[in-house]
Design a protein around this motif. Sequence first.
Motif, PDB file in Angstrom:
ATOM      1  N   LEU A  53     -24.744 -42.737   7.799  1.00 64.42           N
ATOM      2  CA  LEU A  53     -25.483 -42.666   6.532  1.00 64.42           C
ATOM      3  C   LEU A  53     -26.841 -43.340   6.703  1.00 64.42           C
ATOM      4  CD1 LEU A  53     -24.122 -43.375   2.974  1.00 64.42           C
ATOM      5  CD2 LEU A  53     -26.262 -44.385   3.708  1.00 64.42           C
ATOM      6  N   LEU A  54     -26.837 -44.540   7.272  1.00 64.58           N
ATOM      7  CA  LEU A  54     -28.086 -45.269   7.451  1.00 64.58           C
ATOM      8  C   LEU A  54     -28.991 -44.585   8.466  1.00 64.58           C
ATOM      9  CD1 LEU A  54     -26.603 -48.878   7.435  1.00 64.58           C
ATOM     10  CD2 LEU A  54     -27.870 -47.760   5.603  1.00 64.58           C
ATOM     11  N   LEU A  57     -30.454 -41.509   6.796  1.00 65.38           N
ATOM     12  CA  LEU A  57     -31.388 -41.983   5.784  1.00 65.38           C
ATOM     13  C   LEU A  57     -32.699 -42.417   6.431  1.00 65.38           C
ATOM     14  CD1 LEU A  57     -31.580 -42.683   2.707  1.00 65.38           C
ATOM     15  CD2 LEU A  57     -30.809 -44.980   3.311  1.00 65.38           C
ATOM     16  N   ASP A  58     -32.606 -43.175   7.518  1.00 67.26           N
ATOM     17  CA  ASP A  58     -33.812 -43.654   8.196  1.00 67.26           C
ATOM     18  C   ASP A  58     -34.608 -42.511   8.821  1.00 67.26           C
ATOM     19  OD1 ASP A  58     -33.146 -46.216   7.515  1.00 67.26           O
ATOM     20  OD2 ASP A  58     -32.284 -46.748   9.447  1.00 67.26           O
ATOM     21  N   ASN A  61     -35.943 -40.229   5.377  1.00 61.65           N
ATOM     22  CA  ASN A  61     -36.552 -40.798   4.171  1.00 61.65           C
ATOM     23  C   ASN A  61     -38.055 -40.577   4.105  1.00 61.65           C
ATOM     24  OD1 ASN A  61     -37.418 -42.637   6.094  1.00 61.65           O
ATOM     25  ND2 ASN A  61     -36.176 -44.343   5.323  1.00 61.65           N
ATOM     26  N   ALA A 180     -26.407 -39.632   2.302  1.00 60.82           N
ATOM     27  CA  ALA A 180     -27.726 -40.193   2.590  1.00 60.82           C
ATOM     28  C   ALA A 180     -28.796 -39.470   1.785  1.00 60.82           C
ATOM     29  CB  ALA A 180     -28.034 -40.089   4.083  1.00 60.82           C
ATOM     30  N   GLY A 184     -30.603 -41.503  -0.854  1.00 59.65           N
ATOM     31  CA  GLY A 184     -32.029 -41.639  -0.580  1.00 59.65           C
ATOM     32  C   GLY A 184     -32.887 -41.291  -1.778  1.00 59.65           C
ATOM     33  N   GLU A 210     -35.102 -49.946   3.610  1.00 62.04           N
ATOM     34  CA  GLU A 210     -34.002 -49.199   4.217  1.00 62.04           C
ATOM     35  C   GLU A 210     -33.815 -49.612   5.679  1.00 62.04           C
ATOM     36  OE1 GLU A 210     -34.615 -45.045   3.343  1.00 62.04           O
ATOM     37  OE2 GLU A 210     -34.534 -45.406   1.181  1.00 62.04           O
ATOM     38  N   SER A 214     -30.380 -51.380   7.377  1.00 66.13           N
ATOM     39  CA  SER A 214     -29.789 -50.926   8.635  1.00 66.13           C
ATOM     40  C   SER A 214     -29.645 -52.066   9.637  1.00 66.13           C
ATOM     41  CB  SER A 214     -30.639 -49.805   9.254  1.00 66.13           C
ATOM     42  OG  SER A 214     -30.676 -48.682   8.413  1.00 66.13           O
TER      43      SER A 214
END
Length: 490
Positions: A53-54, A57-58, A61, A180, A184, A210, A214
Amino acid sequence: MDEKKIPVETAVAASSDILVGDVEPQGFDAKATKKLLRRQDWHIIPFMSLIYLLCFLDRTNIGNARLDHLERDLNLHGLQYNDCLAILFPFYIAAEIPSNIMMKRTRPAIWLTFIMFFWSACMIGQGFVKSYSGLLATRVFLGVFEGGLFPGVNYYITQWYCRHECGFRMALFFSAATLAGAFGGILARGIAEMDGAGGIAAWAWIFILEGLLSILVSTAAYWCIYDYPATATFLSSKERNEVGHRLRADHGHLSNEFDVKYVWQAIGDWKVYIHMLICMAGFCPIYSFALFLPTIIKSMGYTANNAQLMSVPPYVFACFFTIGASYYADRVRKRGVFLMGFQLVAIVGFGLLAGSGRASVQYTGTVFAAIGIYPQIPLGMAWNSGNLGGSLKRGTGIAMQVMGGNCGGIIASYVYLSRDGPRYIVGHSILIGFISMAFFLTLFMSTWCKTENERREKIMRETGPRELTEGEKKLEQELADNVPWFRYTV
């Protein structure tokens, strides 16, 4: 945990012994096996899903940051924003096979912690860039360190579960990508209120906060990741033996040794390249969707803040269907028919986006598109991994498949161009073409697997069952999925 004190060589050897050694069945009935799988699920899947997920997302985003004036503040013009999206993927692709080899040579707890810490640091650094070249540089390093996670975790799952159990677990893990997207959008909407705080723009705060989240999780990763069934402290000795027995029964006596020849086996297997193309045609719309959905929804007439929030529902639907489809695919032990069904749904979704100018129809199209594209990845990953024999060939084949998928990320960076807005008909049409290609490749592979299984069944009936000598077993170890008794999932 005691597991962390076991030397790498001992842990790998113990894991190999469990997988290929002479392990006696422990007599687990259906109820006990279900309890064992549930115990594995709770200790393995949630943290892997959180990490992905992280990671996702990273990686994506930047699409949310774009609505908070990223391009204006960094003075990006023309295709420079698209270049910043695309530059990540060549380095992401280059990292995948070496990363899976490192997973095999070291330990998951060490390697995954290492790459997560450094991609998180890159994410924080992305919040302090001041120019186009600075953004390019941080995206390069983000790709280098993130590249190992997705193929690594998919390979890791195959070391704990039987082939017909992997799809559902891969879906649970991959559903984090849909979460995410939803998370996000909500998070970006909240962070927008921080615009100017500390002299930092809202888009920069998205990257910094974010990234900090992480890096916080990465500090706990080493103690939360269990390496091998043979060294898992949450399992009893009897349960560890049962996990090994189940995997040995599922994969047979195919090799789990580290030998470069198995890497070359995967590289020379034409079936892996078909799965690479299917994966590319799946990831291309997923990355296009993740990177540009806020922009597409804004073009329907919504404000930037509302577009962030309106990007959430398609991901919620995608999450539900991703998990549900893989659960039923595992139950019936089929992949191809599910893949083709969702590919048709995705074509309908992008068709609605391309064919109508009404906001309500277009938004419905985004929901159908999300439902159609996201389940394809775990279904395809489970299909390819389950049809590769031997752990190193499987690990290499999974990495190759994800490499193919991330070639789709390069294409996705240029699918939706500003000059094609607000309808983006060209972009939607390109994605329809890719998904259609995937449909026909999936149909081909499903037909081939079924035909090949029938051919092998016929040969086995003609020759009859017989006990193999140790020499024959040793020879079969090196044949991987080409051994006569191996059956492909269709």
